[in-house]
Design a protein around this motif. Structure first.
Motif, PDB file in Angstrom:
ATOM      1  N   ASP A 251    -126.949 -10.254 124.091  1.00  9.83           N
ATOM      2  CA  ASP A 251    -125.956 -11.194 124.053  1.00  9.83           C
ATOM      3  C   ASP A 251    -125.044 -10.831 122.777  1.00  9.83           C
ATOM      4  O   ASP A 251    -125.102 -10.770 121.671  1.00  9.83           O
ATOM      5  N   ARG A 252    -123.899 -10.381 123.698  1.00 13.04           N
ATOM      6  CA  ARG A 252    -122.885  -9.760 122.825  1.00 13.04           C
ATOM      7  C   ARG A 252    -122.238 -10.693 121.688  1.00 13.04           C
ATOM      8  O   ARG A 252    -121.782 -10.493 120.701  1.00 13.04           O
ATOM      9  N   ALA A 253    -121.949 -12.165 122.158  1.00 16.35           N
ATOM     10  CA  ALA A 253    -121.495 -12.959 121.252  1.00 16.35           C
ATOM     11  C   ALA A 253    -122.396 -13.196 119.882  1.00 16.35           C
ATOM     12  O   ALA A 253    -121.858 -13.376 119.046  1.00 16.35           O
ATOM     13  N   ALA A 254    -123.652 -13.169 120.220  1.00 16.26           N
ATOM     14  CA  ALA A 254    -124.500 -13.333 118.870  1.00 16.26           C
ATOM     15  C   ALA A 254    -124.376 -11.991 118.222  1.00 16.26           C
ATOM     16  O   ALA A 254    -124.638 -12.207 116.943  1.00 16.26           O
ATOM     17  N   ASN A 255    -124.364 -11.110 118.704  1.00 16.48           N
ATOM     18  CA  ASN A 255    -124.175  -9.803 117.843  1.00 16.48           C
ATOM     19  C   ASN A 255    -123.087  -9.698 117.149  1.00 16.48           C
ATOM     20  O   ASN A 255    -122.888  -9.539 115.930  1.00 16.48           O
ATOM     21  N   GLN A 256    -121.883 -10.104 117.750  1.00 22.61           N
ATOM     22  CA  GLN A 256    -120.607 -10.365 116.986  1.00 22.61           C
ATOM     23  C   GLN A 256    -120.552 -11.392 115.842  1.00 22.61           C
ATOM     24  O   GLN A 256    -120.273 -11.040 114.666  1.00 22.61           O
ATOM     25  N   GLN A 257    -121.282 -12.469 116.145  1.00 24.61           N
ATOM     26  CA  GLN A 257    -121.398 -13.501 115.060  1.00 24.61           C
ATOM     27  C   GLN A 257    -122.184 -12.912 114.097  1.00 24.61           C
ATOM     28  O   GLN A 257    -122.117 -13.417 112.865  1.00 24.61           O
ATOM     29  N   ALA A 258    -123.263 -12.174 114.046  1.00 23.47           N
ATOM     30  CA  ALA A 258    -124.074 -11.644 113.186  1.00 23.47           C
ATOM     31  C   ALA A 258    -123.255 -10.933 112.158  1.00 23.47           C
ATOM     32  O   ALA A 258    -123.408 -10.829 110.825  1.00 23.47           O
ATOM     33  N   LEU A 259    -122.291 -10.230 112.698  1.00 24.73           N
ATOM     34  CA  LEU A 259    -121.316  -9.475 111.877  1.00 24.73           C
ATOM     35  C   LEU A 259    -120.090 -10.033 111.175  1.00 24.73           C
ATOM     36  O   LEU A 259    -119.291  -9.462 110.348  1.00 24.73           O
ATOM     37  N   LYS A 260    -119.908 -11.489 111.312  1.00 25.13           N
ATOM     38  CA  LYS A 260    -118.685 -12.306 111.230  1.00 25.13           C
ATOM     39  C   LYS A 260    -118.792 -12.288 109.660  1.00 25.13           C
ATOM     40  O   LYS A 260    -119.705 -12.474 109.120  1.00 25.13           O
ATOM     41  N   GLY A 261    -117.634 -12.242 108.836  1.00 22.78           N
ATOM     42  CA  GLY A 261    -117.474 -12.030 107.375  1.00 22.78           C
ATOM     43  C   GLY A 261    -117.816 -10.801 106.726  1.00 22.78           C
ATOM     44  O   GLY A 261    -117.601 -10.667 105.416  1.00 22.78           O
ATOM     45  N   LEU A 262    -118.332  -9.770 107.540  1.00 22.99           N
ATOM     46  CA  LEU A 262    -118.630  -8.610 106.765  1.00 22.99           C
ATOM     47  C   LEU A 262    -117.336  -7.854 106.312  1.00 22.99           C
ATOM     48  O   LEU A 262    -117.211  -7.630 105.021  1.00 22.99           O
ATOM     49  N   PHE A 263    -116.227  -7.620 106.905  1.00 18.92           N
ATOM     50  CA  PHE A 263    -114.898  -7.088 106.470  1.00 18.92           C
ATOM     51  C   PHE A 263    -113.934  -7.259 107.657  1.00 18.92           C
ATOM     52  O   PHE A 263    -114.244  -7.281 108.775  1.00 18.92           O
ATOM     53  N   ASP A 264    -112.728  -7.729 107.122  1.00 18.62           N
ATOM     54  CA  ASP A 264    -111.470  -8.048 108.092  1.00 18.62           C
ATOM     55  C   ASP A 264    -110.425  -8.040 107.105  1.00 18.62           C
ATOM     56  O   ASP A 264    -110.358  -7.686 105.911  1.00 18.62           O
ATOM     57  N   VAL A 265    -109.159  -7.868 107.759  1.00 20.99           N
ATOM     58  CA  VAL A 265    -107.973  -7.746 107.210  1.00 20.99           C
ATOM     59  C   VAL A 265    -107.514  -8.784 106.045  1.00 20.99           C
ATOM     60  O   VAL A 265    -107.140  -8.472 104.835  1.00 20.99           O
ATOM     61  N   ALA A 266    -107.918  -9.988 106.393  1.00 24.81           N
ATOM     62  CA  ALA A 266    -107.805 -11.074 105.716  1.00 24.81           C
ATOM     63  C   ALA A 266    -108.343 -10.857 103.999  1.00 24.81           C
ATOM     64  O   ALA A 266    -107.970 -11.048 103.109  1.00 24.81           O
ATOM     65  N   ALA A 267    -109.792 -10.605 104.258  1.00 24.73           N
ATOM     66  CA  ALA A 267    -110.901 -10.360 103.082  1.00 24.73           C
ATOM     67  C   ALA A 267    -109.900  -9.198 102.324  1.00 24.73           C
ATOM     68  O   ALA A 267    -110.011  -9.212 100.977  1.00 24.73           O
ATOM     69  N   LEU A 268    -109.477  -8.023 102.923  1.00 27.03           N
ATOM     70  CA  LEU A 268    -109.287  -6.933 102.143  1.00 27.03           C
ATOM     71  C   LEU A 268    -107.688  -7.356 101.475  1.00 27.03           C
ATOM     72  O   LEU A 268    -107.529  -6.908 100.400  1.00 27.03           O
ATOM     73  N   ASN A 269    -107.017  -8.100 102.122  1.00 24.98           N
ATOM     74  CA  ASN A 269    -105.606  -8.584 101.610  1.00 24.98           C
ATOM     75  C   ASN A 269    -105.892  -9.436 100.362  1.00 24.98           C
ATOM     76  O   ASN A 269    -105.233  -9.248  99.358  1.00 24.98           O
ATOM     77  N   ALA A 270    -106.769 -10.335 100.445  1.00 21.29           N
ATOM     78  CA  ALA A 270    -107.186 -10.991  99.372  1.00 21.29           C
ATOM     79  C   ALA A 270    -107.589 -10.189  98.094  1.00 21.29           C
ATOM     80  O   ALA A 270    -107.286 -10.782  96.855  1.00 21.29           O
ATOM     81  N   VAL A 271    -108.561  -9.470  98.307  1.00 22.88           N
ATOM     82  CA  VAL A 271    -108.967  -8.671  97.161  1.00 22.88           C
ATOM     83  C   VAL A 271    -107.866  -7.742  96.696  1.00 22.88           C
ATOM     84  O   VAL A 271    -107.618  -7.584  95.499  1.00 22.88           O
ATOM     85  N   ALA A 272    -106.965  -7.199  97.407  1.00 26.76           N
ATOM     86  CA  ALA A 272    -105.912  -6.305  96.979  1.00 26.76           C
ATOM     87  C   ALA A 272    -105.070  -7.197  96.179  1.00 26.76           C
ATOM     88  O   ALA A 272    -104.503  -6.635  95.333  1.00 26.76           O
ATOM     89  N   GLU A 273    -104.780  -8.327  96.719  1.00 27.48           N
ATOM     90  CA  GLU A 273    -103.693  -9.373  95.995  1.00 27.48           C
ATOM     91  C   GLU A 273    -104.262  -9.633  94.694  1.00 27.48           C
ATOM     92  O   GLU A 273    -103.591  -9.717  93.597  1.00 27.48           O
ATOM     93  N   GLU A 274    -105.376 -10.038  94.542  1.00 25.34           N
ATOM     94  CA  GLU A 274    -105.975 -10.546  93.323  1.00 25.34           C
ATOM     95  C   GLU A 274    -106.044  -9.443  92.451  1.00 25.34           C
ATOM     96  O   GLU A 274    -105.698  -9.410  91.271  1.00 25.34           O
ATOM     97  N   LYS A 275    -106.173  -8.062  92.811  1.00 24.70           N
ATOM     98  CA  LYS A 275    -106.528  -6.977  91.948  1.00 24.70           C
ATOM     99  C   LYS A 275    -104.963  -6.524  91.587  1.00 24.70           C
ATOM    100  O   LYS A 275    -104.655  -6.159  90.296  1.00 24.70           O
ATOM    101  N   ALA A 276    -104.101  -6.646  92.491  1.00 22.90           N
ATOM    102  CA  ALA A 276    -102.770  -6.284  92.097  1.00 22.90           C
ATOM    103  C   ALA A 276    -102.025  -7.247  91.114  1.00 22.90           C
ATOM    104  O   ALA A 276    -101.141  -6.925  90.244  1.00 22.90           O
TER     105      ALA A 276
END
Length: 595
Positions: free
Chosen positions: A38-63
């Motif tokens: 079940d590819r959808a279940a596999n993808q769901q398991a990895l959701k929230g691990l890392f994405d551009v939005a999370a990186l931007n949030a950390v980068a902006e907070e530190k900047a």
């Protein structure tokens, strides 16, 4: 195997990694892995691990952080201290693009703000994030969990490739095994593997939820994003973690001192023949066509056979020092656990309470080469744990913390005051965590310890080995800082401690507690009395309190609810011999935060 609805990213990835370790698994190359069809279940398991939005949030907070206020480095109770400063391009993040087929780096030295990152992606640049576990909580949880499950260091990098762009950075996986986790979009990976008689070529398309296993020896010339932005995480594992590395530690341990040399098979202890270098080497090799090495090879093979025979018959004589060296180097630089990976401490223990470690794979015991002591003639063991390691220092290069060239564990000037506190405690003002005597070094250690690290995608190195253990008079404290003959005094030994020092006679007692698990069940405090060397109830209670107060164990109260909130009788007995309080007796200094 977990069901799809039970999966999270740590469970998903660890199941795939551990599957490659099973002897019955036919590890083909390259190997694309999935937990479920079940590819959808596999993808769901990895959701929230890392994405551009999370990186931007950390980068902006530190900047946006104001670093001009002179804030000191500090460790929070959950190990999530933040002293890394803004993300810097070239150090924390690499921005690259192919120009005329050549890889070019951009914006080096600039602060990696969210605006800069987004603009770079729009311009078709590839963004690579080095060791995001140092400041992104979800990746921290993954890497710390894998280090606990695998028992070795895990490096990490995250990469964002714009649609149609190419990551071209030759990546030889010579000393590690790599797992590529596709999180968003799709990417095509071109790989090669050199075998004795052939070079295998491979090409794999990764979709969200896929994990690509690249065994040791794989070479990756490039990876290309398909028609959409691609995001993946790369985990490097088992770096310099082979039987060859253990063998190297074995030889080093056995040739380090007279005690080790005494264990060598007689063939290996024999001197090299007179004029050895004149019988081999490049000049002689040219004349003999390599025949000069034949006799040397035969003799050395006989030495290794003698070593193999001794390993078969007496492994306990040879292997402990080699294994301890691996453990020491691992525990010094691994990540502290994520708060979610620690159970609650529970209430204060009594003799009828039970104890169990707050997490698995977080503790070990190492013999301590400590100067002889009349009150503790059996010597000491060290309870090693990553609980007090700094998350922000995980796998940082050596240059980040400049150390003395001769001693990676030497203290910086700002730690001199705390070093003096350690000296005073070791010389009689401190108390043993168990007996209350003034001989056992407490677990107070300087806030900054110097280690030798590697960098980039988990390429790790290790620091010095054991101290020499040279005997010194305990009362002598003059000129100790100027000594250049190794870490051999009591204050120096305390400064390299990874945790509390405990009399070696209590090794079996502590091991009983630290090896408890959900499968074997918690350990009743009262049952430890029979294992204790003096069968002393007060000493056992003191040990239980130390383990609990330091945050090493969870206390499970007895079925009958304890009455009142006053200190228990057991605690009163335990502190009777230590009127200054069990906190000093247990070991940690007030500067070291408990998890």
């Amino acid at each position: 195997m977990a069901q799809p609805e039970e999966l999270d990213y740590l469970t998903y990835i660890s199941e795939l990694v551990l599957k490659t370790r099973e002897p019955e698994t036919d590890v083909k190359w390259p190997l694309r892995l999935q937990v479920h069809e079940d590819r959808a279940a596999n993808q769901q398991a990895l959701k929230g691990l890392f994405d551009v939005a999370a990186l931007n949030a950390v980068a902006e907070e530190k900047a946006d952080e104001d670093r001009e206020d002179g804030k000191e480095d500090s460790a929070s109770e959950d190990g999530s201290e933040d002293d890394t400063g803004p993300l810097i391009v070239g150090d924390d993040i690499v921005i690259t693009k192919l120009e005329d087929g050549q890889r070019q780096e951009y914006h080096e030295g600039q602060i990696a703000s969210a605006e800069l990152l987004e603009k770079s992606l729009e311009d078709g640049c590839v963004i690579q994030v080095d060791q995001p576990q140092r400041y992104m909580d979800q990746v921290w949880r993954l890497v710390a969990g894998l280090e606990a499950k695998l028992g070795c260091l895990v490096g990490c990098s995250a990469t964002i490739i714009p649609a149609g762009a190419e990551l071209r950075e030759p990546m030889p996986m010579e000393n590690c095994e790599v797992f590529v986790i596709q999180l968003e979009g799709s990417s095509i990976w071109t790989t090669s593997l050199s075998l004795p008689n052939e070079v295998k070529l491979g090409k794999e398309l990764l979709m969200p939820g896929d994990v690509l296993y690249l065994p040791r020896g794989t070479f990756v010339p490039h990876a290309t994003a398909s028609d959409a932005r691609s995001t993946h995480i790369l985990l490097s594992t088992f770096h310099h973690w082979t039987w060859a590395d253990l063998s190297s530690n074995l030889i080093k341990a056995m040739t380090a001192d007279e005690g080790g040399r005494a264990l060598l098979p007689s063939k290996m202890a024999n001197s090299l023949p007179a004029g050895f270098l004149s019988t081999c080497g490049l000049p002689v090799e040219h004349q003999s066509g390599g025949e000069c090495y034949k006799s040397v090879g035969n003799t050395l093979a006989a030495c290794f056979r003698a070593m193999a025979d001794k390993l078969d018959s007496n492994p306990q004589d040879l292997l402990p020092a080699a294994v301890d060296k691996l453990a020491d180097s691992f525990y010094r630089v691994r990540l502290p656990p994520h708060p979610d990976q620690l159970s609650d401490k529970g209430p204060e223990p009594t003799m009828d309470s039970s104890l169990i470690p707050r997490a698995t794979g977080m503790f070990t015991l190492l013999p301590m080469d400590f100067p002889p002591d009349a009150e503790v003639p059996e010597g000491f063991i060290m309870l090693c744990t990553p609980l007090f390691n700094k998350r922000s220092k995980h796998l940082l290069p050596q240059e980040e913390e400049k150390s003395d060239a001769q001693d990676p564990f030497s203290l910086s000037d700002e730690d001199e005051e705390e070093e003096e506190e350690v000296k005073e405690k070791v010389k009689g003002k401190g108390s043993c965590a168990i007996t209350g005597c003034g001989s056992c070094a407490p677990s107070d250690k300087p806030k900054k310890q110097k280690h030798v690290h590697g960098t980039q995608s988990g390429h790790h190195g290790h620091g010095k080995g054991k101290a020499s253990g040279k005997e010194e008079a305990p009362e002598s404290d003059e000129g100790s800082d100027d000594s250049d003959d190794g870490m051999d005094s009591e204050d120096e030994m305390a400064s390299k401690a990874l945790g509390p020092l405990i009399p070696a006679s209590y090794s079996q007692v502590v091991s009983k507690v630290l090896t408890a698990s959900k499968e074997t069940g918690p350990v009743l405090v009262r049952s430890l009395i029979e294992l204790a060397p003096h069968k002393d109830e007060e000493e056992v209670m003191r040990l239980a309190l130390m383990l609990w107060e330091e945050g090493f164990v969870t206390c499970i109260p007895p079925a009958k609810k304890a009455s009142g909130s006053k200190p228990s009788e057991e605690r009163k007995k335990a502190v009777k011999r230590d009127p200054k309080g069990t906190k000093d007796a247990a070991g940690p200094s007030k500067k070291k935060k408990k998890t």
